[in-house]
Design an enzyme around this catalytic site. Structure first.
Site, PDB file in Angstrom:
ATOM      1  CE  LYS A 113       8.388   7.997   5.063  1.00 60.15           C
ATOM      2  NZ  LYS A 113       9.649   7.206   4.989  1.00 60.15           N
ATOM      3  NE  ARG A 176      10.881   8.264  10.498  1.00 59.12           N
ATOM      4  CZ  ARG A 176      11.101   8.735   9.274  1.00 59.12           C
ATOM      5  NH1 ARG A 176      11.430   7.906   8.302  1.00 59.12           N
ATOM      6  NH2 ARG A 176      10.971  10.019   9.023  1.00 59.12           N
ATOM      7  NE  ARG A 183      14.529  14.831   7.871  1.00 60.27           N
ATOM      8  CZ  ARG A 183      13.952  13.822   7.220  1.00 60.27           C
ATOM      9  NH1 ARG A 183      14.543  13.303   6.170  1.00 60.27           N
ATOM     10  NH2 ARG A 183      12.790  13.348   7.602  1.00 60.27           N
ATOM     11  CG  ASP A 252      16.744  15.398   1.642  1.00 60.45           C
ATOM     12  OD1 ASP A 252      17.598  15.439   0.749  1.00 60.45           O
ATOM     13  OD2 ASP A 252      15.648  14.815   1.509  1.00 60.45           O
TER      14      ASP A 252
END
Length: 488
Positions: A113, A176, A183, A252
């Site tokens: 990320k 992560r 999603r 999302d």
């Protein structure tokens, strides 16, 4: 245990149709350095903690080096943001690097990320900042410590790369680790773009990798949807019981595995306020604390609609009904544990509603009230009003409620067992916004000790931690009024 170079990687998501993502190379950070490393998450992927000391670790996860076996991909999805459909979404500042396959054949997504621009960045720079990275890093530890399903964070990499937000900050990356990054919005994207064959492929992928036991059922897609509804209900019930507000429950940001996902302007309740809004950009209060159960139902309805090429209305309705039933059942179970109730009684619902009214009326700290209550024996309850003096005045309403609670406990079989259960389900430590802010400010000065200390108590929030009492105190006045936004 393994090193980076000996981990076993796969890229099964890349085998799906190209429409679901774009290959992207991470953009390097300037002068990167390790901010923090979580050895407990490293264990999940069988990575030795010594690896964090290797310069190649920082190089790989700052975009300054590549690792054989990884195939970075920006995932494409869409979603409903604050109730409005947005087709132009996707990984705008993160990349699915690949998947780690453990010796037990468990698959873990490895995600970076803050890796730079992608085709889905829109007007953004694709970067994350140190501030938001620390918040997600600590939040994932806190939620796992509380027993709530969540994504995990392996490490934070800092840098000297400047990024412009409300002010100039420094860029960072967060590594992560989670079972899946899929999603609700992935299915919405394929449905609304008319890619129904690809939608079925994605559903087959989800069943194969995450719900394999459903493959041989008569209606695997219906069972998949029901399972997503079930897991979402468990997650939401846990949020409500512990006093967690997500802040941006767009579709999302909803995991198909019922994981707490995409930490942005989250917050834990300080003073009990069912209408608490943790995101100062949420002007209408759509994602207020007490709206989360109904918003999750709304989001599941949106997912069900996106699955109409695979499901009929009866199957969708059945899944949504299962969510509502499971949510009510699980929340009741969680709250009973918070009060140490093992039996059911007709007076319980009124006992709970009157307690919530009392807490709201007097602006009582939610977590500390329940934690304080978990130390008081049944015989001491009538004389315990003064024990709550730091939280709110010893009112006649409080005395009356404590008396009623004592009478209710006469029906319970074992008071010592009640106290033990309560202390195991009422955390002493939560990630209050002001604690996260203090850790951020120190980290921005190069001091990461507070991150260390918070990691210790948040990983075991029900323990006493006698040397960390300061983190269990009432928050200062300024700490209750911090503005948290989606900016990262």
């Amino acid at each position: 245990m393994k090193t980076l170079s000996t981990l076993t990687f796969a890229n099964s998501y890349c085998d799906l149709p190209d429409t679901l993502g774009t290959r992207v190379t991470p953009q390097p950070l300037d002068n990167p350095f390790l901010v923090h490393f979580n050895p407990l998450v490293a264990e999940k992927i069988e990575l030795t903690s010594i690896t964090a000391l290797d310069p190649s670790f920082v190089d790989v996860f700052s975009g300054n080096a590549t690792l054989v076996g990884l195939s970075p991909l920006a995932m494409k999805y869409c979603g409903h943001q604050f109730g409005q459909y947005n087709p132009d979404l996707g990984d705008g500042r993160g990349l699915l690097l690949g998947e780690v396959i453990t010796s037990n054949s468990i698959k873990w997504d490895l995600h970076l990320k803050g890796s730079g621009k992608t085709p889905y960045s829109r007007t953004g720079d694709g970067r994350a900042v140190l501030r938001s990275s620390i918040r997600e890093y600590l939040a994932s530890v806190a939620m796992e410590g509380l027993g709530i399903a969540t994504t995990h964070a392996l490490a934070i990499i800092g840098s000297e790369t400047p990024v412009a937000r409300e002010k100039i900050e420094t860029a960072a990356t967060l590594i992560r680790v989670t079972e899946s990054h899929l999603r609700f919005g992935h299915f919405e994207y394929l449905f609304y773009s008319g890619q129904h064959a690809e939608l079925q492929q994605l559903a087959d992928y989800v069943i194969e990798h995450h719900f394999a036991e459903l493959a041989t059922t008569d209606s695997p897609y219906a069972e998949m949807f029901k399972q997503i509804c079930h897991r979402t209900a468990i997650m939401i019930a846990a949020w409500q019981a512990v006093g967690f507000a997500h802040g941006v429950m767009n579709t999302d940001n909803m995991s198909i595995l019922g994981l707490t996902f995409d930490y942005g302007p989250f917050g834990f309740l300080d003073d009990y306020d069912p209408h608490y809004i943790c995101n100062h950009s949420d002007y209408s209060g759509r994602y207020a604390f007490d709206q989360q159960p109904s918003i999750a139902l709304w989001n599941l309805s949106a997912l069900g609609y996106a699955l109409t090429p695979l499901l009929d209305k009866t199957e969708i309705d059945h899944g949504l009904e299962h969510y509502q039933h499971q949510l009510q059942q699980q929340y009741s179970h969680n709250m009973r544990q918070k009060l140490g109730l093992t039996l059911t009684n007709d007076v319980d619902s009124v006992l709970f509603s009157d307690l919530f009214q009392l807490l709201q009326q007097h602006h009582v700290d939610y977590s500390l009230f329940f934690r304080t209550l978990s130390y008081i024996t049944m015989t001491d309850l009538p004389h315990s009003c003064s024990l709550f003096s730091e939280l709110f005045p010893c009112t006649s309403d409080l005395k009356k409620w404590l008396d009623r609670y004592q009478q209710r406990l006469l029906l319970e079989p074992n008071d010592n067992q009640r106290l033990a259960v309560m202390q195991q389900h009422n955390p002493k430590y939560i990630l209050r916004n002001y604690l996260a802010q203090q850790a951020i400010e120190k980290a921005q000065q190069g001091d990461y000790k507070l991150i260390d200390q918070l990691m210790t108590v948040l990983a075991r929030p029900f323990d006493e931690h006698k040397d960390a009492e300061v983190f269990a105190q009432l928050p200062p006045h300024w700490g209750k009024h911090l503005e948290i936004s989606c900016s990262s």
